[in-house]
Scaffold this motif. Structure first.
Motif, PDB file in Angstrom:
ATOM      1  N   MET A   1       0.795  -1.215   0.000  1.00 37.18           N
ATOM      2  CA  MET A   1       0.000   0.000   0.000  1.00 37.18           C
ATOM      3  C   MET A   1       0.836   1.278   0.000  1.00 37.18           C
ATOM      4  O   MET A   1       0.294   2.372  -0.181  1.00 37.18           O
ATOM      5  CB  MET A   1      -0.944   0.003   1.198  1.00 37.18           C
ATOM      6  CG  MET A   1      -2.097  -0.974   1.063  1.00 37.18           C
ATOM      7  SD  MET A   1      -3.081  -0.739  -0.451  1.00 37.18           S
ATOM      8  CE  MET A   1      -3.681   0.928  -0.227  1.00 37.18           C
ATOM      9  N   TYR A   2       2.136   1.151   0.173  1.00 35.30           N
ATOM     10  CA  TYR A   2       2.987   2.339   0.087  1.00 35.30           C
ATOM     11  C   TYR A   2       3.220   2.738  -1.369  1.00 35.30           C
ATOM     12  O   TYR A   2       3.628   3.874  -1.645  1.00 35.30           O
ATOM     13  CB  TYR A   2       4.311   2.104   0.814  1.00 35.30           C
ATOM     14  CG  TYR A   2       4.082   1.962   2.296  1.00 35.30           C
ATOM     15  CD1 TYR A   2       4.000   3.079   3.116  1.00 35.30           C
ATOM     16  CD2 TYR A   2       3.879   0.709   2.868  1.00 35.30           C
ATOM     17  CE1 TYR A   2       3.739   2.957   4.468  1.00 35.30           C
ATOM     18  CE2 TYR A   2       3.618   0.574   4.222  1.00 35.30           C
ATOM     19  CZ  TYR A   2       3.548   1.698   5.021  1.00 35.30           C
ATOM     20  OH  TYR A   2       3.268   1.567   6.356  1.00 35.30           O
ATOM     21  N   THR A   3       2.952   1.820  -2.292  1.00 36.13           N
ATOM     22  CA  THR A   3       3.000   2.158  -3.711  1.00 36.13           C
ATOM     23  C   THR A   3       1.613   2.112  -4.347  1.00 36.13           C
ATOM     24  O   THR A   3       1.358   2.817  -5.314  1.00 36.13           O
ATOM     25  CB  THR A   3       3.949   1.221  -4.485  1.00 36.13           C
ATOM     26  OG1 THR A   3       3.564  -0.144  -4.268  1.00 36.13           O
ATOM     27  CG2 THR A   3       5.380   1.411  -4.038  1.00 36.13           C
ATOM     28  N   LEU A   4       0.704   1.306  -3.810  1.00 33.60           N
ATOM     29  CA  LEU A   4      -0.667   1.289  -4.323  1.00 33.60           C
ATOM     30  C   LEU A   4      -1.443   2.498  -3.807  1.00 33.60           C
ATOM     31  O   LEU A   4      -2.412   2.937  -4.414  1.00 33.60           O
ATOM     32  CB  LEU A   4      -1.380  -0.003  -3.919  1.00 33.60           C
ATOM     33  CG  LEU A   4      -2.760  -0.227  -4.543  1.00 33.60           C
ATOM     34  CD1 LEU A   4      -2.668  -0.345  -6.061  1.00 33.60           C
ATOM     35  CD2 LEU A   4      -3.433  -1.463  -3.958  1.00 33.60           C
ATOM     36  N   GLY A   5      -1.014   3.056  -2.677  1.00 31.07           N
ATOM     37  CA  GLY A   5      -1.640   4.272  -2.165  1.00 31.07           C
ATOM     38  C   GLY A   5      -1.257   5.487  -3.003  1.00 31.07           C
ATOM     39  O   GLY A   5      -0.319   5.454  -3.801  1.00 31.07           O
TER      40      GLY A   5
ATOM     41  N   ARG B   1      -1.754   4.865   6.413  1.00 28.50           N
ATOM     42  CA  ARG B   1      -1.430   4.950   7.832  1.00 28.50           C
ATOM     43  C   ARG B   1      -1.685   3.649   8.604  1.00 28.50           C
ATOM     44  O   ARG B   1      -1.456   3.602   9.808  1.00 28.50           O
ATOM     45  CB  ARG B   1      -2.239   6.076   8.480  1.00 28.50           C
ATOM     46  CG  ARG B   1      -1.943   7.447   7.895  1.00 28.50           C
ATOM     47  CD  ARG B   1      -2.882   8.503   8.469  1.00 28.50           C
ATOM     48  NE  ARG B   1      -2.669   9.819   7.866  1.00 28.50           N
ATOM     49  CZ  ARG B   1      -1.845  10.740   8.325  1.00 28.50           C
ATOM     50  NH1 ARG B   1      -1.135  10.488   9.411  1.00 28.50           N
ATOM     51  NH2 ARG B   1      -1.730  11.903   7.728  1.00 28.50           N
ATOM     52  N   GLU B   2      -2.159   2.608   7.916  1.00 27.65           N
ATOM     53  CA  GLU B   2      -2.457   1.360   8.606  1.00 27.65           C
ATOM     54  C   GLU B   2      -1.189   0.529   8.790  1.00 27.65           C
ATOM     55  O   GLU B   2      -0.193   0.702   8.079  1.00 27.65           O
ATOM     56  CB  GLU B   2      -3.497   0.557   7.822  1.00 27.65           C
ATOM     57  CG  GLU B   2      -4.794   1.312   7.569  1.00 27.65           C
ATOM     58  CD  GLU B   2      -5.507   1.668   8.850  1.00 27.65           C
ATOM     59  OE1 GLU B   2      -5.476   0.850   9.791  1.00 27.65           O
ATOM     60  OE2 GLU B   2      -6.093   2.772   8.918  1.00 27.65           O
ATOM     61  N   ALA B   3      -1.241  -0.411   9.731  1.00 26.04           N
ATOM     62  CA  ALA B   3      -0.073  -1.243  10.029  1.00 26.04           C
ATOM     63  C   ALA B   3       0.240  -2.212   8.897  1.00 26.04           C
ATOM     64  O   ALA B   3       1.409  -2.465   8.587  1.00 26.04           O
ATOM     65  CB  ALA B   3      -0.292  -2.009  11.327  1.00 26.04           C
ATOM     66  N   LYS B   4      -0.813  -2.765   8.275  1.00 24.85           N
ATOM     67  CA  LYS B   4      -0.598  -3.764   7.227  1.00 24.85           C
ATOM     68  C   LYS B   4      -0.228  -3.089   5.910  1.00 24.85           C
ATOM     69  O   LYS B   4      -0.953  -2.227   5.412  1.00 24.85           O
ATOM     70  CB  LYS B   4      -1.833  -4.636   7.045  1.00 24.85           C
ATOM     71  CG  LYS B   4      -1.979  -5.727   8.084  1.00 24.85           C
ATOM     72  CD  LYS B   4      -3.043  -6.732   7.678  1.00 24.85           C
ATOM     73  CE  LYS B   4      -3.084  -7.911   8.646  1.00 24.85           C
ATOM     74  NZ  LYS B   4      -4.082  -8.922   8.239  1.00 24.85           N
TER      75      LYS B   4
ATOM     76  N   PRO C   1     -11.549  -4.371   2.078  1.00 29.09           N
ATOM     77  CA  PRO C   1     -12.332  -3.340   2.773  1.00 29.09           C
ATOM     78  C   PRO C   1     -11.485  -2.169   3.262  1.00 29.09           C
ATOM     79  O   PRO C   1     -11.946  -1.017   3.237  1.00 29.09           O
ATOM     80  CB  PRO C   1     -12.956  -4.117   3.942  1.00 29.09           C
ATOM     81  CG  PRO C   1     -13.077  -5.520   3.436  1.00 29.09           C
ATOM     82  CD  PRO C   1     -11.854  -5.718   2.593  1.00 29.09           C
ATOM     83  N   SER C   2     -10.250  -2.428   3.700  1.00 31.16           N
ATOM     84  CA  SER C   2      -9.377  -1.338   4.151  1.00 31.16           C
ATOM     85  C   SER C   2      -8.982  -0.430   2.985  1.00 31.16           C
ATOM     86  O   SER C   2      -8.910   0.798   3.133  1.00 31.16           O
ATOM     87  CB  SER C   2      -8.121  -1.903   4.821  1.00 31.16           C
ATOM     88  OG  SER C   2      -8.436  -2.619   5.989  1.00 31.16           O
TER      89      SER C   2
ATOM     90  N   ALA D   1       8.542   0.432   7.820  1.00 32.07           N
ATOM     91  CA  ALA D   1       7.521   1.460   7.625  1.00 32.07           C
ATOM     92  C   ALA D   1       6.844   1.817   8.941  1.00 32.07           C
ATOM     93  O   ALA D   1       6.652   3.003   9.254  1.00 32.07           O
ATOM     94  CB  ALA D   1       6.480   0.970   6.616  1.00 32.07           C
ATOM     95  N   ASN D   2       6.480   0.816   9.710  1.00 28.63           N
ATOM     96  CA  ASN D   2       5.810   1.075  10.983  1.00 28.63           C
ATOM     97  C   ASN D   2       6.738   1.801  11.967  1.00 28.63           C
ATOM     98  O   ASN D   2       6.303   2.661  12.734  1.00 28.63           O
ATOM     99  CB  ASN D   2       5.301  -0.229  11.584  1.00 28.63           C
ATOM    100  CG  ASN D   2       4.164  -0.837  10.763  1.00 28.63           C
ATOM    101  OD1 ASN D   2       3.513  -0.125   9.982  1.00 28.63           O
ATOM    102  ND2 ASN D   2       3.926  -2.115  10.920  1.00 28.63           N
TER     103      ASN D   2
END
Length: 494
Positions: A60-64, A71-74, A80-81, A224-225
């Motif tokens: 999600m750091y590239t799909l975002g 900002r999520e942990a996964k 759904p997220s 990332a976290n």
């Protein structure tokens, strides 16, 4: 009938369309825009697919979005997220106020004399016709058919006593607890479904004709976290985004330069996960080279865990026919099943099947050359968002949105109204995608073409595209910036 006019009309309110709305607001704030969405809600792919375990196959750091931190942990997030992230983005920036839902676009006609598109759509279950006009049309509707997936048929299906479902149209409330499930396929959907359904089903079998490369990655990115706990959210996000981009590019280039060594390494990782007694050669050793097709990502080795625990298994064979109790294979074996899931792929569709015409002439865009992966040769004021095949979709979508805004701003600054990528004679043509995946090969005749040299070449390289689309010249000699021709009457008056 009142016809509304907008400076930019966006088709699709998924990841690309919401991103387009943001970039227009940020970079072209004086331009009016509207988003037409065929479905009743925001989200595109992430609103359509409801099958168990649906998740990203990219981090999600590239799909975002580049402009809104994840900002999520996964890092490998569930559907759904992701859907919530897209919807929250639309609400946060007020993009949702620019969307008209249940508007299915059917035709778009360009008039050079008026320098505008006339866009026809139908609304709601009664298919009420509506018409809009716009100066620029931006197609953000994805690359596959929402109404129809790829669904082969087999002899004997009517004899099967169980139920057959397709992931694209997952039945609400389907009860598979304690049932025997066969998932036909070996792609991203299959490797997602198998471990998720294995949590409740009696047994889940992934039936594949041939293996796919499957790679495990941690669902959470520790670095990332940690960075997010120490740094401002956007800075941490951008650092991890670039880390993942560069690692992805490094791996892709290594796979292309040293395919045999890469193949051995990928297969060895599966052997480590499944143990020395598992038949990795049959079930997880593809016949093609890495990145000839997209790799399948599994978070925290969940697929391998379900196989090792005996809750799931893989069968590499072909279907002879359906029988009442399940599937009879060409090897003579029979797979018992209560539910069969046909995870057999997508059906690609260019620009949602919209019929395009230019000055009264219907244009088949599959005959056009793709300009910088986003516009079409000799078609004015039309762009589309098409992501990477070897990286996250949104990386290219963000760059495409930026470039469309640069074109719009150049039109305004130069006092022109029409931007047309012109195809000169002699450009050598290649297929749009260099991928051996079945869903791509089945669709080569409906996709546009690419050229062997820029700006017609599709590079599938984020760093190169970044330099070209963010910093390269807009008025590059291929893109023609013009105005509508004056009529004879106007010339006389002048």
């Amino acid at each position: 009938m009142t016809i509304e006019h907008f400076d930019v009309l966006i088709v699709g309110a998924g990841i690309s369309g919401i991103g387009a709305g943001y970039h227009l607001q940020a970079n072209c704030p004086d331009r009016s825009y509207l988003i037409l969405e065929g479905r009743p809600d925001i989200g595109g792919t992430w609103d359509l697919f409801r099958y168990p375990g649906i998740r990203s196959d990219s981090d999600m750091y590239t799909l975002g979005y580049a402009f809104r931190p994840w900002r999520e942990a996964k890092a490998i997030a569930d559907g759904p997220s992701i859907l919530k992230y897209v919807r929250d983005t639309a609400a946060h920036y007020g993009i949702d106020r620019h969307i008209r839902f249940n508007h299915h676009v059917t035709r778009a006609a360009w008039s050079t004399a008026e320098a505008r598109w006339t866009v026809e759509a139908t609304v709601g279950p009664d298919a009420t016709p509506v018409t809009f006009t716009c100066a620029f049309l931006f197609m953000c509707s994805g690359y596959y058919n929402y109404a129809e997936g790829h669904r082969p048929t087999w002899d004997g299906e009517a004899d099967f006593a169980g139920r057959i479902v397709h992931p694209q149209f997952w039945p609400e409330g389907l009860d598979y607890a304690g049932k025997r499930v066969v998932v036909i396929g070996s792609g991203a959907t299959a490797v997602t479904l198998v471990p998720e359904m294995a949590k409740d089903a009696a047994q889940v079998t992934m039936l594949q004709r041939s293996p796919t490369y499957v790679v495990s990655r941690p669902a959470e990115d520790r670095l990332a976290n940690w960075l997010r706990s120490k740094l401002p959210a956007m800075l941490a996000y951008q650092l991890v985004r670039w880390k993942n981009v560069l690692l992805g590019m490094l791996f892709f280039n290594l796979a292309r330069k040293r395919p045999e060594q890469t193949k051995q390494r990928l297969v060895a990782m599966v052997k480590d996960a499944l143990g020395p007694d598992y038949d990795v050669a049959t079930h997880f050793t593809p016949r093609y080279n890495p990145w000839d097709q997209r790799l399948c990502l599994v978070p925290d080795a969940d697929l391998f865990d379900s196989i090792r625990d005996g809750r799931a298994d893989v069968v590499t064979d072909q279907i002879d026919r359906f029988v009442p109790e399940g599937l009879k294979l060409t090897s003579g074996a029979t797979l018992p099943a209560d539910i069969v899931v046909t995870a057999t792929g997508l059906k690609l569709q260019l620009l949602s099947g919209v019929e395009f015409s230019v000055d009264g002439q219907v244009r088949n865009l599959s005959d056009a050359l793709s300009y910088k992966g986003m516009m079409y040769s000799d078609v004015p004021n039309l762009a589309s968002s098409f992501g990477y095949t070897n990286a996250s979709w949104t990386l290219k979508a963000d760059l495409t949105c930026e470039y469309v805004c640069r074109i719009l701003n150049h039109l305004k600054a130069s006092g022109t109204k029409i931007a047309t990528p012109h195809r000169d004679a002699g450009v050598e043509v290649e297929p749009f995608l260099d991928f051996s995946s079945g869903y791509v090969q089945r669709a080569l005749d409906v996709l546009p073409k690419q050229g062997k040299t820029k700006p017609w070449k599709l590079y599938q390289n984020y760093a190169l595209d970044l330099m070209t689309l963010r910093y390269g010249k807009v008025d590059d000699g291929t893109m023609r910036f013009t105005n509508p021709p004056q009529s004879a009457e106007k010339r006389v008056l002048a």
